[in-house]
Design an enzyme around this catalytic site. Structure first.
Site, mmCIF file in Angstrom:
data_model
loop_
_atom_site.group_PDB
_atom_site.id
_atom_site.type_symbol
_atom_site.label_atom_id
_atom_site.label_comp_id
_atom_site.label_asym_id
_atom_site.label_seq_id
_atom_site.Cartn_x
_atom_site.Cartn_y
_atom_site.Cartn_z
ATOM 1 N N TYR A 120 0.622 -1.128 -0.166
ATOM 2 C CA TYR A 120 -0.033 -0.025 -0.168
ATOM 3 C C TYR A 120 0.952 1.016 -0.011
ATOM 4 C CZ TYR A 120 -5.155 -0.504 0.136
ATOM 5 O OH TYR A 120 -6.463 -0.795 -0.006
ATOM 6 N N GLU A 174 -0.467 4.642 -0.357
ATOM 7 C CA GLU A 174 -1.408 5.950 -0.747
ATOM 8 C C GLU A 174 -0.478 7.080 -0.432
ATOM 9 O OE1 GLU A 174 -4.918 5.676 1.847
ATOM 10 O OE2 GLU A 174 -5.655 3.927 0.560
ATOM 11 N N ASP A 214 -6.427 13.488 -25.358
ATOM 12 C CA ASP A 214 -6.521 12.137 -24.849
ATOM 13 C C ASP A 214 -5.727 11.428 -26.058
ATOM 14 O OD1 ASP A 214 -7.015 9.341 -24.402
ATOM 15 O OD2 ASP A 214 -8.989 9.859 -23.891
ATOM 16 N N THR A 270 -3.668 6.337 -21.909
ATOM 17 C CA THR A 270 -3.602 4.868 -21.378
ATOM 18 C C THR A 270 -2.216 4.516 -21.958
ATOM 19 O OG1 THR A 270 -4.781 3.808 -23.406
ATOM 20 C CG2 THR A 270 -5.889 4.244 -21.401
ATOM 21 N N LYS A 290 -1.972 0.482 -25.308
ATOM 22 C CA LYS A 290 -2.496 0.659 -26.796
ATOM 23 C C LYS A 290 -1.335 0.340 -27.576
ATOM 24 C CE LYS A 290 -7.164 2.464 -25.836
ATOM 25 N NZ LYS A 290 -7.210 3.071 -24.654
ATOM 26 N N ARG A 298 -1.862 -2.299 -18.589
ATOM 27 C CA ARG A 298 -3.169 -1.513 -18.625
ATOM 28 C C ARG A 298 -2.930 -0.614 -17.489
ATOM 29 N NH1 ARG A 298 -6.603 -4.396 -21.876
ATOM 30 N NH2 ARG A 298 -8.222 -2.578 -21.375
HETATM 31 N N1 DSN Z 1 -12.064 0.741 -25.429
HETATM 32 C C1 DSN Z 1 -10.996 1.380 -25.701
HETATM 33 C C2 DSN Z 1 -10.836 1.429 -27.181
HETATM 34 O O1 DSN Z 1 -10.996 0.258 -27.574
HETATM 35 O O2 DSN Z 1 -10.705 2.215 -27.994
HETATM 36 C C3 DSN Z 1 -11.194 2.743 -25.217
HETATM 37 O O3 DSN Z 1 -11.217 2.846 -23.884
#
Ligand code: DSN
Length: 402
Positions: free
Chosen positions: A46, A48, A198, A224, A227, A233
């Site tokens: 933990y 925090e 984003d 994120t 990708k 993730r």
């Molecule tokens: N689910 C993602 C995507 O496939 O683009 C976005 O959050």
């Protein structure tokens, strides 16, 4: 593993991943090092708070991991630590975006978020009515031009001027083209809005130098990490350092505003991925991702398929399977719906997702299109010739079901 049920399921998923051609535009395959960090003892701790200011003892290693992750994030995107700060604690993309609004948009109906509508390629967290971001704040949306299926900056300016949002969001989940960040900066300045990007889908392409970087123009950049960036993730929030104290507000919104203890194993895995993305091989990878997407798009178009906006400048393609669009083929209105297309491709070993297309006349559960991406299969070493073959396979499967 002692748990044989879960061991068997993990094994089955490993086999599934190896067996299929994965064209999900938001997925990728991480390195062994990323998996090792994710599966480490760091999950037991933990932490925090933030480095140097934790609410639990025993965090001297946690501080080093979080600091290293932040350093690597700034380094990867060539950002000066005096001008940009980064928060590496968001658990994923949706909480990251929520944290930005919580920090920077006045709460309640007074606060206004302006983003692209979901059915034109935006994201739920860009103010969609089913998302907390559309329930807790007022949301207004822009879309793409009906003719070009691309961004219409004059129209976006008009909407911004009449709606006067607090924050304007650019960066999408199903928009294949280059986004002109400078034009968005201009629009945000005209109406005194914060400009948030984003770049979840684009982060790996930006890191690899094959897509324009938004950092010169944005106030806040979220992403994120799983990708095109090819990490675990998780998510990052970058913010400009100036008198507005954006970073301080965002830190407070992430913790304690929205989250408790950060997931240190994830943060360590992100740090691994950020270092990997800073290597010359990753630049080659990002270049190949875009080349592969162009080849896939060109071949599909040659075979008679209608692509939204006519093609791609990135890793993704939006294919109109319903209208088909080429009179020289057997397709036309009543081609094949996005859901059926996705189902039959899956039966043929190709994994895609059904997707709405701009001005879709069908429903989101069975829309007019599918979204294809090249990031995952490029990680597995596929090049142009493989994507020509994949396009032919897609064409064969779909046409046999029209
Ligand atoms: N689910 C993602 C995507 O496939 O683009 C976005 O959050």
């Amino acid at each position: 593993m002692k748990d044989k049920q879960i061991e068997r399921l993990i094994g089955a998923e490993q086999k599934r991943q190896r067996r299929v051609i994965n064209l999900i535009a938001s997925e990728n395959y991480v390195s062994k090092d990323v998996l090792t960090a994710l599966g480490s003892e760091l999950t037991n701790k933990y932490a925090e708070g933030y480095s140097g200011h934790r609410y639990y003892g025993g965090n001297e290693i946690s501080d080093q991991i979080e600091n290293l992750c932040k350093e690597r994030a700034l380094k990867l995107f060539r950002l000066d630590a005096k001008k940009w700060s980064v928060n590496v604690q968001p658990l994923s993309g949706s909480p990251a975006n929520l944290a930005v609004y919580l920090a920077l948009v006045p709460s309640g109906v007074e606060g206004k978020i302006m983003g692209m509508s979901l059915d034109h390629g935006g994201h739920l967290t860009h103010g969609h009515k089913v998302s907390a971001t559309g329930k807790f704040w007022t949301a207004v949306h822009y879309g793409v031009n009906r003719e070009t299926e691309q961004l219409d900056y004059d129209e976006i300016m008009e909407i911004a001027k009449s709606e006067k949002p607090n924050i304007i969001v650019a960066g999408y989940t199903a928009y294949p083209r280059i986004i002109d960040w400078q034009k968005f900066r201009h629009i945000a300045d005209e109406v005194g809005a914060i400009f948030m990007v984003d770049m979840s889908h684009l982060a790996g392409l930006v890191a690899g130098g094959v897509y324009p970087s938004p950092f010169k123009y944005a106030d806040v950049v979220t992403t994120t990490t799983h990708k095109t960036l090819r990490g675990p993730r998780s998510a990052l929030i970058f913010s400009k350092i100036d008198e507005r104290e954006l970073g301080k507000k965002i830190d407070k919104a992430v913790f304690p505003g929205l989250q408790g203890g950060p997931h240190l194993n994830q943060i360590a895995a992100v740090a691994v991925a950020l270092a990997e993305a800073n290597r010359p091989e990753f630049k080659k990878y990002a270049k190949q991702v875009v080349k592969n997407a162009r080849v896939l798009a060109d071949e599909l178009a040659r075979l008679g398929w209608r692509l939204v906006s006519g093609g791609t400048d990135s890793h993704l393609i939006l294919m109109d399977t319903w209208r088909g669009g080429n009179p020289s083929t057997s397709l036309g209105a009543g081609g094949i719906s996005g859901k059926t297309a996705s189902d039959v491709l899956e039966q043929g070993g190709i994994i895609v997702n059904k997707n709405t297309i701009p001005f879709d006349t069908r429903s989101p559960v069975d829309p007019s299109g599918i979204r294809l991406g090249t990031a995952a299969e490029t990680t597995r070493g596929k090049t142009e010739k493989d994507f020509v073959a994949i396009a032919k396979q897609i064409n064969k499967i779909l046409k046999s079901h029209v």
